[in-house]
Each structure stands twice: as C-alpha cells, then as structure tokens.
Scaffold this motif. Sequence first.
Motif, PDB file in Angstrom:
ATOM      1  N   VAL A  62      -0.261  13.510  -3.589  1.00  0.00           N
ATOM      2  CA  VAL A  62      -0.765  12.498  -2.651  1.00  0.00           C
ATOM      3  C   VAL A  62      -2.044  11.865  -3.209  1.00  0.00           C
ATOM      4  CG1 VAL A  62      -1.771  12.199  -0.352  1.00  0.00           C
ATOM      5  CG2 VAL A  62       0.305  13.553  -0.642  1.00  0.00           C
ATOM      6  N   GLU A  63      -2.895  12.725  -3.747  1.00  0.00           N
ATOM      7  CA  GLU A  63      -4.163  12.244  -4.302  1.00  0.00           C
ATOM      8  C   GLU A  63      -3.924  11.255  -5.442  1.00  0.00           C
ATOM      9  OE1 GLU A  63      -6.701  15.557  -4.965  1.00  0.00           O
ATOM     10  OE2 GLU A  63      -8.431  14.317  -5.489  1.00  0.00           O
ATOM     11  N   ARG A  64      -2.870  11.515  -6.214  1.00  0.00           N
ATOM     12  CA  ARG A  64      -2.586  10.652  -7.366  1.00  0.00           C
ATOM     13  C   ARG A  64      -1.889   9.348  -6.969  1.00  0.00           C
ATOM     14  NH1 ARG A  64      -2.514  13.578 -12.455  1.00  0.00           N
ATOM     15  NH2 ARG A  64      -3.134  15.712 -12.039  1.00  0.00           N
ATOM     16  N   ILE A  65      -0.972   9.438  -5.991  1.00  0.00           N
ATOM     17  CA  ILE A  65      -0.154   8.260  -5.682  1.00  0.00           C
ATOM     18  C   ILE A  65      -0.759   7.354  -4.622  1.00  0.00           C
ATOM     19  CG2 ILE A  65       2.124   7.450  -4.943  1.00  0.00           C
ATOM     20  CD1 ILE A  65       3.288  10.106  -5.526  1.00  0.00           C
ATOM     21  N   CYS A  66      -1.349   7.976  -3.588  1.00  0.00           N
ATOM     22  CA  CYS A  66      -1.636   7.208  -2.374  1.00  0.00           C
ATOM     23  C   CYS A  66      -2.934   6.418  -2.444  1.00  0.00           C
ATOM     24  CB  CYS A  66      -1.676   8.140  -1.170  1.00  0.00           C
ATOM     25  SG  CYS A  66      -0.082   8.909  -0.885  1.00  0.00           S
ATOM     26  N   ASP A  67      -2.875   5.209  -1.889  1.00  0.00           N
ATOM     27  CA  ASP A  67      -4.078   4.383  -1.801  1.00  0.00           C
ATOM     28  C   ASP A  67      -4.942   4.864  -0.647  1.00  0.00           C
ATOM     29  OD1 ASP A  67      -3.214   2.573  -3.830  1.00  0.00           O
ATOM     30  OD2 ASP A  67      -1.765   1.796  -2.384  1.00  0.00           O
ATOM     31  N   ARG A  68      -4.285   5.212   0.447  1.00  0.00           N
ATOM     32  CA  ARG A  68      -5.018   5.727   1.613  1.00  0.00           C
ATOM     33  C   ARG A  68      -4.273   6.925   2.188  1.00  0.00           C
ATOM     34  NH1 ARG A  68      -6.231   2.573   6.335  1.00  0.00           N
ATOM     35  NH2 ARG A  68      -4.197   1.577   6.030  1.00  0.00           N
ATOM     36  N   ILE A  69      -5.011   7.719   2.931  1.00  0.00           N
ATOM     37  CA  ILE A  69      -4.451   8.960   3.457  1.00  0.00           C
ATOM     38  C   ILE A  69      -4.878   9.147   4.906  1.00  0.00           C
ATOM     39  CG2 ILE A  69      -4.682  11.497   3.274  1.00  0.00           C
ATOM     40  CD1 ILE A  69      -5.175  10.847   0.209  1.00  0.00           C
ATOM     41  N   ALA A  70      -3.964   9.684   5.687  1.00  0.00           N
ATOM     42  CA  ALA A  70      -4.346  10.107   7.045  1.00  0.00           C
ATOM     43  C   ALA A  70      -4.052  11.598   7.146  1.00  0.00           C
ATOM     44  CB  ALA A  70      -3.531   9.342   8.081  1.00  0.00           C
ATOM     45  N   ILE A  71      -4.986  12.338   7.692  1.00  0.00           N
ATOM     46  CA  ILE A  71      -4.738  13.775   7.908  1.00  0.00           C
ATOM     47  C   ILE A  71      -4.517  13.989   9.395  1.00  0.00           C
ATOM     48  CG2 ILE A  71      -5.643  16.122   7.699  1.00  0.00           C
ATOM     49  CD1 ILE A  71      -7.173  15.241   5.227  1.00  0.00           C
ATOM     50  N   LEU A  72      -3.342  14.501   9.687  1.00  0.00           N
ATOM     51  CA  LEU A  72      -2.945  14.721  11.070  1.00  0.00           C
ATOM     52  C   LEU A  72      -3.181  16.191  11.410  1.00  0.00           C
ATOM     53  CD1 LEU A  72      -1.501  12.859  13.173  1.00  0.00           C
ATOM     54  CD2 LEU A  72       0.630  13.941  12.508  1.00  0.00           C
ATOM     55  N   HIS A  73      -3.811  16.428  12.535  1.00  0.00           N
ATOM     56  CA  HIS A  73      -4.058  17.811  12.953  1.00  0.00           C
ATOM     57  C   HIS A  73      -3.769  17.915  14.443  1.00  0.00           C
ATOM     58  CE1 HIS A  73      -5.699  21.791  12.843  1.00  0.00           C
ATOM     59  NE2 HIS A  73      -6.637  21.500  13.727  1.00  0.00           N
ATOM     60  N   GLN A  74      -2.834  18.763  14.771  1.00  0.00           N
ATOM     61  CA  GLN A  74      -2.416  18.964  16.164  1.00  0.00           C
ATOM     62  C   GLN A  74      -2.142  17.628  16.874  1.00  0.00           C
ATOM     63  OE1 GLN A  74      -5.405  21.566  17.800  1.00  0.00           O
ATOM     64  NE2 GLN A  74      -4.440  23.358  16.863  1.00  0.00           N
ATOM     65  N   GLY A  75      -1.415  16.768  16.172  1.00  0.00           N
ATOM     66  CA  GLY A  75      -0.977  15.504  16.773  1.00  0.00           C
ATOM     67  C   GLY A  75      -1.998  14.387  16.751  1.00  0.00           C
TER      68      GLY A  75
ATOM     69  N   GLU B 250       0.838  -1.200   0.000  1.00  0.00           N
ATOM     70  CA  GLU B 250       0.000   0.000   0.000  1.00  0.00           C
ATOM     71  C   GLU B 250       0.877   1.255   0.000  1.00  0.00           C
ATOM     72  OE1 GLU B 250      -3.775   1.504   2.679  1.00  0.00           O
ATOM     73  OE2 GLU B 250      -2.220   0.350   3.651  1.00  0.00           O
ATOM     74  N   VAL B 251       0.382   2.315  -0.654  1.00  0.00           N
ATOM     75  CA  VAL B 251       1.050   3.622  -0.553  1.00  0.00           C
ATOM     76  C   VAL B 251       0.187   4.485   0.364  1.00  0.00           C
ATOM     77  CG1 VAL B 251       1.951   5.628  -1.774  1.00  0.00           C
ATOM     78  CG2 VAL B 251       2.012   3.392  -2.873  1.00  0.00           C
ATOM     79  N   PHE B 252       0.761   4.875   1.478  1.00  0.00           N
ATOM     80  CA  PHE B 252       0.006   5.561   2.516  1.00  0.00           C
ATOM     81  C   PHE B 252       0.518   6.990   2.643  1.00  0.00           C
ATOM     82  CE2 PHE B 252      -1.016   6.599   6.952  1.00  0.00           C
ATOM     83  CZ  PHE B 252      -2.315   6.106   7.072  1.00  0.00           C
ATOM     84  N   GLY B 253      -0.382   7.939   2.508  1.00  0.00           N
ATOM     85  CA  GLY B 253       0.010   9.349   2.606  1.00  0.00           C
ATOM     86  C   GLY B 253      -0.304   9.907   3.976  1.00  0.00           C
ATOM     87  N   PHE B 254       0.635  10.629   4.509  1.00  0.00           N
ATOM     88  CA  PHE B 254       0.477  11.200   5.849  1.00  0.00           C
ATOM     89  C   PHE B 254       0.523  12.715   5.687  1.00  0.00           C
ATOM     90  CE2 PHE B 254       1.808  11.042  10.474  1.00  0.00           C
ATOM     91  CZ  PHE B 254       0.709  10.314  10.878  1.00  0.00           C
TER      92      PHE B 254
END
Lengths: 305, 228
Positions: A194-207, A30-34
């Motif tokens: 990220v939208e093009r490469i990643c299978d899934r994404i996590a958005i981190l906000h204030q830790g 998987e390609v995971f975007g952080f």
Amino acid sequence: MEALTVHQLTKTFKSKEVVKQISFSLKTGEVFGFLGRNGAGKSTTINMLTGILPPTSGTIEILGTPYHQINSIKRRIGVLPDNSNYYNDMTAMQHMIFFSQVKGIPVRKDSLSELLEAVGLGEDMDRKAGQFSLGMKKKLGIAQALIGSPELVFLDEPTSTLDIESALQIRDLIGSLASKGTTVFMTSHNLDEVERICDRIAILHQGRIEKLGTIAELREAHNNRFKVKVKYRSGDKSRETIWLERIRQVADDVKRSEPFLELVVDSEEDIPWIVDNAVEQQVKIFGLEIEQPSLENIFLEQAQR
Amino acid sequence: MKGIVIREFFGLMKGIKSILIILFITGISVLSARYMSSSSLFAEEASNPETTALAGLSFVLILFGALFVFTLSHDAVNRDIELQRIRLLITKTSRTSVIAGKFVAIWLFWAAVTMISFVIVSAITRTFVIHELLYLWVYLAFLASLCVLLSTLVTHRTYSVILSVLAGIAMPIIGLWSAFSQSSPVAAARYVLPYYPMAEQPVLLLVTAVEAGLALAAAVMLFRRKEL
C-alpha cells in the motif's frame, strides 16, 4: 474531477453499526488504499460502493453519477469482490467472454487475452477454472475487473493468496492503470505494498476513518520523528561525555549501551550535526541506522488504540 | 443479460438430462398421438387430427411439466448465491437483468424442448397446430417464473430442491382436481393455476401470463432487496 465521493456513509446490520458515517473522495487517476484490521468494515464499504450491499444511510456519487443510478455506470467500473468464486466448467477465456457479455461490452478476444496475460494467466487461459489454485482465481478476478478498460476499479485484497512474483506483477499492473488515468480503490493487508502503490490512504478502525491522507501527511500527523542508532567508540571518557551532553540538547530518549547509542530527533538536519560533533570530540562512528515511522508503525499504533 | 441467458440456456441444454427429457416428452407425445388416433376410446377426438396431434405433448407437460421445470432449475438463482458467484454478476449488470436472464434462459430451454417435440410429432401426424404450442409456451412461462421466484426466495439449494419436488407433484394434482371439480374445496384454484385454462379455457391463459409477470416482478423485488 472526483471519481468517487462518499459522504456520511453508514451501514447497520440488525442493530450493529459496521460502517459509521465515513466520508472521503477520490480524484481521477488516484490510487487509494483502504486499510483496517479484519472486521474494521473495509469489505462492507467496498460492497456498498459497488452496489453489492445497499447503504443504510449516506450518499455516494460514482463517476459523477448518484448511487441510485449505479446500474447505468456498471460498464465504467470494474470490481474484484472478496470471496468470489468462478464457474468450474469454464476456462479463463470463457469467463472473460461471459463477463464481457454480462457487462454488455463487445467481445474482443485479443484484448481479453492481453488482460489475462497482464495478470499472468496467459498460458492458462484455456484451462478450466476448476483446476485453478486460489492464486490463479485471484488473477482471473483481477483480469475480469479490468474488462472494458473501466474508469474506476475496486479491488478487494488484490494480492492476497498470490506468491511474491505474482504480487509484484499485480502491483506493477495497478501502477500502470493509474498512469493511464484509471482510478483505483483498493484494500490490502500488505502495508508495504500500500505504501508503495497508493497515493492516499485511509485507515479504518471499528467502522470509522481514523486517518486519511498521503503517506507523508500520515507520518506528519503521527509525529514524524527519526529514530537514530549509532555504533561508536571513544578513547576519551570526558570527550565522550561532552559529546553526549551536546546530543541531549537536540535529541530525546538518549539510551546508551556501548557500543550503541539510541536517540530520537525531530529533524533530519540534526543527524549530520551529531556526526560532526562526534568528529570534533574524536568519537569514532562505525555505523548509523535511521528509522522513520512506516505505514506499519502508524497502522499498528492505530490498531492498538 | 445476453451472457446470462446464453450461459444458463446451454447449462440446461448440455448433458444427458436434456436429451432424456426431450426423448421422454417426444416419445410419450408420439405414442399417445398414435394411440388416440387408433383407439375407439378416443374416436371423437380422432376424427379431428389437430386435437390428437399435440394432445400427448400437452398431457405430458401438464402432468410432469412443473416437476421437470422445478427440479431442473430450482437453483437457477440460489446456486450462484451459494457458490459465491453472484457478486461477479451484480457488479456488472443490474439485478433485474440477472433475474430476467435466468427466466428467459429457463423459458427458452423449455420452448426449445417443446419445439423439438412439436416438430417431430407434427411430422409424424402430418398436422401443424401452432396455437397448441403457443398455449404450452404460456404455461411454461408461468412455471419458469415460479421457478425463478422459488430460487430467489429460498437461499439454500437443499431446501429449494425439496420444495421444487413437493410443488412439482402438488401443483398438477391441485390444478387438475380444481379444473374438473365444481364443488371441491380447491375449485377456486382453477383460476390461479394454469391447468384449467390449458384443459378447458385457453382464453384464461391471459391470466396465466399476467401471473407469470407478477411472479417475475416479485422475484426481481426480492432479489433487489437481498444482501448478497
């Protein structure tokens, strides 16, 4: 099989909690975007996952191995850390040989050359890193992360400081890694990428992880509506009024400023229906723009909270 | 670890510094060996050519060894931290390997330097006293381990170079003072520093070797806890 499992991971510097009980897992290949704003805790997280920083609490399992045994699997992972520097007196190839030796991997010059070529340093492999631009150092960083064909690769901002052409090359390289079964964990500020490469994404906000899922899932969660902008002309005001009334049955936020009409619909199916009704009421359509929430919209909304 | 040893060793070897050090140590060793064998002041020692052969080499290293080793390698670890290269190393191998690699490289460099001097002096004096060389290597292992500990402890190179010069000057003074004085306030230091064992009681070099191991273990522990 999970390539990486993180549970309740926390990092505290002095009394400040920088990463707050985050949990997620990555499947093999998987390609995971952080994602996250500056200071959201992305690099701290990647540093904990790669053994640079010890976690304050929580558990990490990498390639089925508990975190405290991370030294035993360092050959199987590749890391591009943020803010890393190189030996000015060594060439790109000498770096690759040196890092292979440090990693305990047999040195095969041909495969190291291939890696340097894959990141676009083929012609510069005998130049000293002291003469490299920031972009070239970034490429060297990516190449060294891929030494020994690691099963799991951590890339912190892999395309920052790269020109467009090089960024596209690296994007393709990441794509090819995934197709070979390599798991990629990457952070980036380039949302389009990220939208093009990643299978899934996590958005981190204030830790904290505020959003986690595929692009489609994030869109769904974001209120997946379609913004439509219509350029039109009508010779008959009464017919135009009928058309607009019908539109209001299926659309929200209908704003008219001739020759444009802006509206929001829940379903893609509503769009041809609006066009059919325009034809029926002899309203001429000259143009149609449809906009779906992009990752950027989702990210910005999150960031503005 | 292999890569770190090679990189660090050749980093020390290449350049004019190492050539000058080898020339200095060998030159002083040869001159002092010749002087001792011909001077009436050292008539007793001169009757034993094995004693005079490496006396010069030991003398130079006892006086200047700490200063040389510390100033040349005070930044073995903190250089990589300060120049942001350390993350590339610790994501590829264990922190213990990084510290061990640095130590082995520094020690190997000095072992090579003393070996070269030893071979030259032995050829000139036509004697071969291997145990003297082994004593020197234990002594150098002690200095190399302290050097790695200092470089791990002090994060900034500006501070570590100042400390290395101070320690390089103070250590032989305190060490030799304690070695040849029974009642001085620093007499106890003879059992901690390697100068008394080197000058009088070689068997105590076993303690020196243990101390080197402890200093290295302390450096590893410190480095493991360091947030890089």
